[in-house]
Motif scaffolding. Structure first.
Motif, PDB file in Angstrom:
ATOM      1  N   LYS A 142       4.534   0.916  -6.522  1.00 50.83           N
ATOM      2  CA  LYS A 142       2.971   0.899  -7.346  1.00 50.83           C
ATOM      3  C   LYS A 142       2.923  -0.602  -7.474  1.00 50.83           C
ATOM      4  O   LYS A 142       3.742  -1.242  -8.087  1.00 50.83           O
ATOM      5  CB  LYS A 142       3.299   1.448  -8.571  1.00 50.83           C
ATOM      6  CG  LYS A 142       3.481   3.171  -8.381  1.00 50.83           C
ATOM      7  CD  LYS A 142       3.433   3.532 -10.107  1.00 50.83           C
ATOM      8  CE  LYS A 142       3.834   5.101  -9.760  1.00 50.83           C
ATOM      9  NZ  LYS A 142       3.681   5.903 -11.224  1.00 50.83           N
ATOM     10  N   LEU A 143       1.895  -1.233  -6.743  1.00 55.53           N
ATOM     11  CA  LEU A 143       1.691  -2.564  -6.714  1.00 55.53           C
ATOM     12  C   LEU A 143       0.501  -2.781  -7.594  1.00 55.53           C
ATOM     13  O   LEU A 143      -0.774  -2.248  -7.368  1.00 55.53           O
ATOM     14  CB  LEU A 143       1.421  -3.175  -5.309  1.00 55.53           C
ATOM     15  CG  LEU A 143       2.917  -2.909  -4.321  1.00 55.53           C
ATOM     16  CD1 LEU A 143       2.289  -3.432  -3.043  1.00 55.53           C
ATOM     17  CD2 LEU A 143       3.945  -3.922  -5.033  1.00 55.53           C
ATOM     18  N   ASP A 144       0.572  -3.909  -8.501  1.00 57.63           N
ATOM     19  CA  ASP A 144      -0.918  -4.346  -9.256  1.00 57.63           C
ATOM     20  C   ASP A 144      -1.418  -5.421  -8.427  1.00 57.63           C
ATOM     21  O   ASP A 144      -0.373  -6.404  -8.150  1.00 57.63           O
ATOM     22  CB  ASP A 144      -0.316  -4.798 -10.617  1.00 57.63           C
ATOM     23  CG  ASP A 144      -1.589  -5.221 -11.482  1.00 57.63           C
ATOM     24  OD1 ASP A 144      -1.913  -6.436 -11.229  1.00 57.63           O
ATOM     25  OD2 ASP A 144      -2.115  -4.639 -12.401  1.00 57.63           O
ATOM     26  N   LYS A 145      -2.442  -5.404  -8.036  1.00 57.11           N
ATOM     27  CA  LYS A 145      -3.179  -6.433  -7.077  1.00 57.11           C
ATOM     28  C   LYS A 145      -2.920  -7.941  -7.547  1.00 57.11           C
ATOM     29  O   LYS A 145      -3.053  -8.893  -6.987  1.00 57.11           O
ATOM     30  CB  LYS A 145      -4.614  -5.898  -6.545  1.00 57.11           C
ATOM     31  CG  LYS A 145      -4.612  -4.837  -5.714  1.00 57.11           C
ATOM     32  CD  LYS A 145      -5.916  -4.364  -5.567  1.00 57.11           C
ATOM     33  CE  LYS A 145      -6.080  -3.136  -4.582  1.00 57.11           C
ATOM     34  NZ  LYS A 145      -7.454  -2.884  -4.325  1.00 57.11           N
ATOM     35  N   GLN A 146      -3.128  -7.982  -8.913  1.00 58.88           N
ATOM     36  CA  GLN A 146      -2.972  -9.368  -9.459  1.00 58.88           C
ATOM     37  C   GLN A 146      -1.761  -9.951  -9.960  1.00 58.88           C
ATOM     38  O   GLN A 146      -1.521 -10.980  -9.542  1.00 58.88           O
ATOM     39  CB  GLN A 146      -3.992  -9.063 -10.919  1.00 58.88           C
ATOM     40  CG  GLN A 146      -3.904 -10.429 -11.831  1.00 58.88           C
ATOM     41  CD  GLN A 146      -4.657 -11.526 -10.636  1.00 58.88           C
ATOM     42  OE1 GLN A 146      -5.704 -11.455 -10.294  1.00 58.88           O
ATOM     43  NE2 GLN A 146      -4.077 -12.705 -10.831  1.00 58.88           N
TER      44      GLN A 146
END
Length: 432
Positions: A168-172
């Motif tokens: 799970k990657l947070d774009k910011q």
């Protein structure tokens, strides 16, 4: 009688060179222009008056190019045959204030462009390239094509659920690349570095359009080298094929019933709404000026557009062997089985039955097989410049492309034959 193929494996070799030299849309159109110049085309400025003389011309605007060839015997109402494509690919693009960092790491602030497969950008050696705008109003291309940046993935010891619950990657927070060590982050470091790299005097860069790219070279893959792995095949594969086809048709010396055109736009991956996108005025303006430069009237323009056909060439999905259930059960496009005819009744693609007939005739003339792509009803498909071109200009448009895997990954995969099968089909289409 079918026309002998004009392109073979050497076309795929040249595609690899094109991909390497085209890390950004600005570099891609420069590479296309260089190939067209060698074929006798010359650049014209949009601010100059145009003449209607015979031969090849092209217009560059940012990351877009429109090129056309006026053959012997062309009239003001001669229809066009257009190969449409796009030059941009999903990636990580540099923010207006790029210099950042934390905890002893120097970082570059980036923004997500389009819809990339984010995980494919992790732990890759990345270069940086793009366009620098200078104080005197000119611009300069820059390409640092060596390992410069990296987006490091979190170690599994610090994320024990990654294999069971997925990444799970947070774009910011999770996609800002590192490029050095130190706590003294200063505004202007990246641009000063790029000025030095490109030979621009310090302080002369006042604007920039910069993006990252993987520095891993394209390569043949597999036991028999029958696969091609590389970056930005969506959609530089089509830009390259269209450029090669236009140059071949212009250099053939054959009588042509149409005016062949290449239109490669920017910003398809985020909606095409720009002055260099397919939803902008670039193509229509160039075609109209071509008609008027040959002494035509609005009536001639209307007649020419009414007889025009555009092939919107973009990559499509080959059946994934590990996820076959995601595809339509009766349409299974395969690698190296020829270009795709892309169909969607909800007009996400512009193909209809009459367009299919045009493409089928071109493939038959070229001796190239083709196959049909349609999405699984439970998984709505993306779209292309095709419907935009058809609606904006009233031009009959057909969506086609090459079947690939890993679309929108930093590195995509196709059959090694498909690029030149597409190029041969485009030649036959442009010839009419």
């Amino acid at each position: 009688m079918r026309t002998p193929p004009r392109f073979d494996r050497g076309h795929t070799d040249d595609l690899m060179t094109f991909l390497t030299s085209s890390p950004t849309p600005y570099h891609a159109v420069a590479s296309a222009a260089e190939r067209l110049e060698k074929a006798g085309f010359r650049q014209v400025s949009e601010t100059d008056a145009w003449d209607g003389s015979l031969g090849g011309r092209y217009v560059l605007r940012g990351g877009a190019i429109v090129a056309w060839y006026v053959p012997e015997g062309a009239t003001p109402h001669t229809p066009f045959r257009i190969v449409g494509a796009h030059t941009d690919s999903p990636n990580l693009r540099v923010k207006p204030r790029p210099d950042s960092g934390a905890h002893g790491w120097r970082q570059i602030a980036v923004e997500i462009y389009g819809g990339p497969l984010l995980n494919s950008w992790l732990d890759r050696d990345l270069g940086i390239a793009g366009r620098l705008s200078l104080r005197d109003g000119t611009s300069r291309l820059v390409n640092v094509d060596r390992p410069l940046l990296r987006v490091p993935q979190l170690a599994i010891h610090l994320d024990r659920t990654v294999t069971s619950e997925g990444l799970k990657l947070d774009k910011q927070r999770h996609l800002q690349p590192v490029w050095g060590l130190g706590d003294d982050v200063r505004d202007g470091d990246l641009i000063a570095f790029l000025e030095e790299e490109s030979g621009v005097p310090a302080g002369e860069v006042t604007g920039w359009d910069l993006m990252t790219h993987s520095v891993e070279l394209p390569a043949y893959l597999g036991r028999d080298n029958d696969l091609l792995a590389g970056p930005r095949m969506d959609n530089l594969l089509s830009v390259h094929a269209g450029t090669a086809a236009l140059a071949a048709v212009a250099g053939s010396g054959d009588a042509l019933p149409y005016i062949p055109v290449l239109a490669a736009f920017d910003h398809e991956e985020n909606g095409s709404q720009s002055d260099t996108g397919a939803d902008g005025p670039l193509l229509g303006g160039v075609l109209e000026r071509s008609v008027f430069a040959r002494g035509g009237s609005y009536e001639d323009r209307a007649r020419a557009f009414a007889g025009t056909v555009c092939l919107s060439s973009d990559t499509g999905h080959a059946v994934h062997p590990n996820y076959a259930e995601r595809h339509d059960p009766t349409h299974h496009p395969r690698a190296d089985a020829g270009p795709l005819l892309k169909v969607n009744v909800n007009n996400r693609y512009a193909t209809d039955g009459s367009g299919r007939a045009v493409f089928a005739a071109a493939c038959d003339k070229a001796g190239v097989p083709f196959q049909t792509f349609v999405s699984n009803n439970s998984m709505p498909c993306g779209t292309t410049i095709g419907p935009i071109t058809a609606a904006r200009h009233g031009i009959r448009t057909v969506d086609i492309g090459v079947a690939i895997l890993s679309m929108h990954s930093v590195r995509e995969l196709c059959g090694a034959k498909d690029p030149y099968l597409l190029a041969n089909a485009l030649v036959a289409f442009l010839e009419g």
